[in-house]
Design a protein around this motif. Structure first.
Motif, PDB file in Angstrom:
ATOM      1  N   THR A 166       1.233  10.040  -6.629  1.00  0.00           N
ATOM      2  CA  THR A 166      -0.130  10.004  -7.941  1.00  0.00           C
ATOM      3  C   THR A 166      -1.316   9.324  -6.768  1.00  0.00           C
ATOM      4  O   THR A 166      -0.484   8.245  -5.474  1.00  0.00           O
ATOM      5  CB  THR A 166       0.299   9.141  -8.815  1.00  0.00           C
ATOM      6  OG1 THR A 166       1.067   8.499  -8.944  1.00  0.00           O
ATOM      7  CG2 THR A 166       1.827  10.100  -9.262  1.00  0.00           C
ATOM      8  N   GLY A 167      -2.382   9.159  -7.055  1.00  0.00           N
ATOM      9  CA  GLY A 167      -3.421   8.188  -6.372  1.00  0.00           C
ATOM     10  C   GLY A 167      -2.427   6.521  -6.310  1.00  0.00           C
ATOM     11  O   GLY A 167      -3.176   6.266  -5.225  1.00  0.00           O
ATOM     12  N   MET A 168      -1.989   6.063  -7.888  1.00  0.00           N
ATOM     13  CA  MET A 168      -1.532   5.085  -7.510  1.00  0.00           C
ATOM     14  C   MET A 168      -0.588   4.985  -6.221  1.00  0.00           C
ATOM     15  O   MET A 168      -0.068   3.201  -5.856  1.00  0.00           O
ATOM     16  CB  MET A 168      -1.171   3.773  -8.719  1.00  0.00           C
ATOM     17  CG  MET A 168      -0.060   4.814  -9.472  1.00  0.00           C
ATOM     18  SD  MET A 168       0.812   3.951 -11.115  1.00  0.00           S
ATOM     19  CE  MET A 168       2.076   4.640 -11.214  1.00  0.00           C
ATOM     20  N   ASP A 169       0.258   5.719  -6.138  1.00  0.00           N
ATOM     21  CA  ASP A 169       1.149   5.284  -5.076  1.00  0.00           C
ATOM     22  C   ASP A 169       0.971   5.615  -3.524  1.00  0.00           C
ATOM     23  O   ASP A 169       1.446   5.210  -2.845  1.00  0.00           O
ATOM     24  CB  ASP A 169       2.428   6.495  -4.836  1.00  0.00           C
ATOM     25  CG  ASP A 169       3.075   7.136  -6.164  1.00  0.00           C
ATOM     26  OD1 ASP A 169       3.208   5.281  -6.811  1.00  0.00           O
ATOM     27  OD2 ASP A 169       3.372   7.691  -6.449  1.00  0.00           O
ATOM     28  N   ALA A 170      -0.404   5.517  -3.299  1.00  0.00           N
ATOM     29  CA  ALA A 170      -1.018   5.912  -1.872  1.00  0.00           C
ATOM     30  C   ALA A 170      -0.937   3.857  -1.031  1.00  0.00           C
ATOM     31  O   ALA A 170      -0.821   2.775  -2.495  1.00  0.00           O
ATOM     32  CB  ALA A 170      -2.423   5.881  -1.882  1.00  0.00           C
ATOM     33  N   VAL A 171      -0.656   4.193  -0.194  1.00  0.00           N
ATOM     34  CA  VAL A 171      -0.540   2.459   0.303  1.00  0.00           C
ATOM     35  C   VAL A 171      -2.254   1.882   0.440  1.00  0.00           C
ATOM     36  O   VAL A 171      -3.096   3.051   0.804  1.00  0.00           O
ATOM     37  CB  VAL A 171      -0.222   2.294   2.017  1.00  0.00           C
ATOM     38  CG1 VAL A 171       1.123   2.859   2.168  1.00  0.00           C
ATOM     39  CG2 VAL A 171      -0.821   3.618   2.334  1.00  0.00           C
ATOM     40  N   ALA A 172      -2.107   0.699   0.677  1.00  0.00           N
ATOM     41  CA  ALA A 172      -2.811  -0.381   0.684  1.00  0.00           C
ATOM     42  C   ALA A 172      -3.259  -1.294   1.203  1.00  0.00           C
ATOM     43  O   ALA A 172      -2.249  -2.316   1.672  1.00  0.00           O
ATOM     44  CB  ALA A 172      -3.480  -0.866  -0.715  1.00  0.00           C
ATOM     45  N   LYS A 173      -4.020  -0.999   2.595  1.00  0.00           N
ATOM     46  CA  LYS A 173      -4.166  -2.637   3.731  1.00  0.00           C
ATOM     47  C   LYS A 173      -4.455  -3.968   3.250  1.00  0.00           C
ATOM     48  O   LYS A 173      -5.039  -4.019   1.847  1.00  0.00           O
ATOM     49  CB  LYS A 173      -5.733  -2.239   4.414  1.00  0.00           C
ATOM     50  CG  LYS A 173      -5.120  -0.849   5.423  1.00  0.00           C
ATOM     51  CD  LYS A 173      -6.296  -0.699   6.015  1.00  0.00           C
ATOM     52  CE  LYS A 173      -6.379   0.958   7.099  1.00  0.00           C
ATOM     53  NZ  LYS A 173      -7.862   1.261   7.702  1.00  0.00           N
ATOM     54  N   ILE A 174      -3.592  -4.329   3.488  1.00  0.00           N
ATOM     55  CA  ILE A 174      -3.395  -6.103   2.933  1.00  0.00           C
ATOM     56  C   ILE A 174      -3.885  -6.540   4.402  1.00  0.00           C
ATOM     57  O   ILE A 174      -4.900  -6.588   5.020  1.00  0.00           O
ATOM     58  CB  ILE A 174      -1.995  -6.397   2.916  1.00  0.00           C
ATOM     59  CG1 ILE A 174      -0.904  -5.508   2.844  1.00  0.00           C
ATOM     60  CG2 ILE A 174      -1.982  -8.073   3.152  1.00  0.00           C
ATOM     61  CD1 ILE A 174       0.065  -6.515   3.001  1.00  0.00           C
ATOM     62  N   PRO A 175      -5.623  -7.377   3.280  1.00  0.00           N
ATOM     63  CA  PRO A 175      -6.010  -8.146   4.030  1.00  0.00           C
ATOM     64  C   PRO A 175      -5.356  -9.392   5.159  1.00  0.00           C
ATOM     65  O   PRO A 175      -4.338  -9.761   5.188  1.00  0.00           O
ATOM     66  CB  PRO A 175      -7.395  -9.013   3.361  1.00  0.00           C
ATOM     67  CG  PRO A 175      -7.334  -8.524   2.313  1.00  0.00           C
ATOM     68  CD  PRO A 175      -5.446  -7.010   2.243  1.00  0.00           C
ATOM     69  N   ASP A 176      -6.319  -9.941   5.762  1.00  0.00           N
ATOM     70  CA  ASP A 176      -5.897 -10.725   7.104  1.00  0.00           C
ATOM     71  C   ASP A 176      -5.668 -11.906   6.969  1.00  0.00           C
ATOM     72  O   ASP A 176      -4.878 -12.715   7.215  1.00  0.00           O
ATOM     73  CB  ASP A 176      -6.815 -10.616   8.496  1.00  0.00           C
ATOM     74  CG  ASP A 176      -6.706  -9.460   9.399  1.00  0.00           C
ATOM     75  OD1 ASP A 176      -5.796  -8.187   8.894  1.00  0.00           O
ATOM     76  OD2 ASP A 176      -8.027  -9.271   9.615  1.00  0.00           O
ATOM     77  N   ASN A 177      -6.323 -12.482   5.839  1.00  0.00           N
ATOM     78  CA  ASN A 177      -5.905 -13.512   5.465  1.00  0.00           C
ATOM     79  C   ASN A 177      -5.002 -13.704   3.599  1.00  0.00           C
ATOM     80  O   ASN A 177      -4.839 -14.684   3.403  1.00  0.00           O
ATOM     81  CB  ASN A 177      -7.144 -14.302   4.697  1.00  0.00           C
ATOM     82  CG  ASN A 177      -7.951 -13.804   3.967  1.00  0.00           C
ATOM     83  OD1 ASN A 177      -7.493 -12.711   3.498  1.00  0.00           O
ATOM     84  ND2 ASN A 177      -8.347 -14.812   2.770  1.00  0.00           N
ATOM     85  N   VAL A 178      -3.785 -12.436   3.476  1.00  0.00           N
ATOM     86  CA  VAL A 178      -2.953 -12.314   2.909  1.00  0.00           C
ATOM     87  C   VAL A 178      -1.867 -12.565   3.174  1.00  0.00           C
ATOM     88  O   VAL A 178      -1.694 -11.367   4.175  1.00  0.00           O
ATOM     89  CB  VAL A 178      -3.565 -11.301   1.837  1.00  0.00           C
ATOM     90  CG1 VAL A 178      -2.525 -11.004   1.125  1.00  0.00           C
ATOM     91  CG2 VAL A 178      -4.906 -11.065   1.228  1.00  0.00           C
ATOM     92  N   SER A 179      -1.047 -12.843   2.695  1.00  0.00           N
ATOM     93  CA  SER A 179       0.340 -13.251   3.325  1.00  0.00           C
ATOM     94  C   SER A 179       1.029 -11.677   2.750  1.00  0.00           C
ATOM     95  O   SER A 179       0.702 -11.716   1.799  1.00  0.00           O
ATOM     96  CB  SER A 179       1.036 -14.493   3.678  1.00  0.00           C
ATOM     97  OG  SER A 179       1.428 -14.750   2.273  1.00  0.00           O
TER      98      SER A 179
END
Length: 345
Positions: free
Chosen positions: A120-133
């Motif tokens: 499903t669409g919600m299973d897709a990976v999401a990039k983490i911003p550089d300033n978020v641990s």
């Protein structure tokens, strides 16, 4: 390559092992993520650990638990666009394993993400911003679930909201209601150990272990009641009492009355013993499950911009090899520990 992975496995209720398991085959549509951090959901995961999952969820043993996981991309199939090796991402659920139930499969060292394991669409990976641990990104998963609930029930600028339950979802909902324009947010919890942290996010905190919990809310709203109730405790016994906190309304043509949203995953049936008290409130009842496609990226953006505090929403980090003890500890101290995270490297 990436045929096997170390993983947390529930062999049966309350029996946890950390062992190597087989993975779904990697193909040209696959991203493989090496997990750096994952988490224990105090709701879903602990119900699974206790053996309390509903049969409708299709849970069977042995299983790989969890849906809160982040890591680094180590393989990108030739048909996958927009990701590169080394990207930090929220990987979350893995829906299929060859020999284990995925419930919801996030606690493995290598996450094989493709249309089979993430359908499903919600299973897709999401990039983490550089300033978020990585730790903040793990917590952002349940914050995303809370955000969907807030958006479904809706909040108008200046409205008063009561959030019931000061766990991870409730504290996340409290923050999102504020972001969406709520005027006054009241957080209520029956456990005294959970009454301090909400003060960071809410306008008022109510101790509902006291007999005058309803009176406290009415006093804070000048006797009118709240516009919105967001039930985040997951306690089915709470539900039938929720209309009592709502304002009256719904009698005029342009007034829809108050709203109640059920955000929890309730382990047992709930009943309405005094329906008349619901009937005369003219309110709207809504529920939500999980989140929408794109919500993970939106929540990570809020964390990156400093609008959402994820750092406050976990209690401790332990090595993943200590996973069996961590579930035991969370079960024994579930109202003192907000969330336990696993460190994988």
């Amino acid at each position: 390559m990436y045929e096997k992975s170390r993983a947390i496995v529930f062999e049966r209720p309350r029996k946890v092992v950390f062992e190597e398991i087989p993975l779904v085959a990697v193909d040209d549509d696959t991203i493989v993520v090496k997990t750096t951090f994952s988490g224990i959901s105090t709701g879903t995961d602990m119900k699974t650990w206790l053996g309390l999952q509903s049969p409708e969820n299709g849970v069977w043993f042995p299983l790989v638990p969890g849906y809160e996981a982040v890591g680094k991309v180590v393989h990108v199939g030739k048909n996958v666009k927009g990701f590169s090796v080394g990207d930090r991402v929220m990987s979350s659920e893995v829906r299929v394993y060859p020999q284990h139930c995925a419930a919801w499969g996030g606690n493995a060292e290598y996450a094989v993400k493709n249309p089979i394991t993430g359908c499903t669409g919600m299973d897709a990976v999401a990039k983490i911003p550089d300033n978020v641990s990585d730790a903040e990104a793990v917590v952002a998963y349940l914050a995303t679930v809370a955000m969907r609930g807030v958006d479904k029930v809706g909040v108008n600028k200046g409205e008063t909201v009561l959030v019931v339950g000061a766990g991870n979802v409730g504290l996340s909902a409290c923050q999102v209601f504020k972001i969406r324009g709520a005027g006054k947010v009241i957080v209520m919890d029956i456990h005294k150990s959970r009454l301090e942290l909400p003060k960071k996010f809410a306008d008022y905190v109510v101790d509902s272990s006291r007999a005058d919990g309803l009176e406290q809310v009415m006093e804070l709203t000048d006797g009118k009641g709240v516009d919105v109730v967001s039930e985040c405790s997951g306690d089915p016994a709470v539900i039938q009492h929720l209309p009592g906190y709502l304002r009256d309304g719904g009698w005029e043509k342009d007034c829809k009355g108050g709203r109640i949203h059920l955000q929890g995953d309730y382990p047992s049936p709930w009943t309405v013993e005094k329906y008349f008290k619901w009937f005369v409130k003219n309110f709207t009842l809504s529920v939500s499950c999980a989140f929408r496609s794109g919500d993970k990226a939106d929540m990570l953006k809020l964390v990156s911009e400093g609008k959402f505090d994820a750092k406050s929403l976990y209690s401790k980090i332990v090595p993943v090899e200590d996973c069996a003890a961590a579930y035991e500890e969370l079960n024994a101290n579930r109202y003192d520990l907000l969330k336990i995270l696993f460190k994988w490297e």
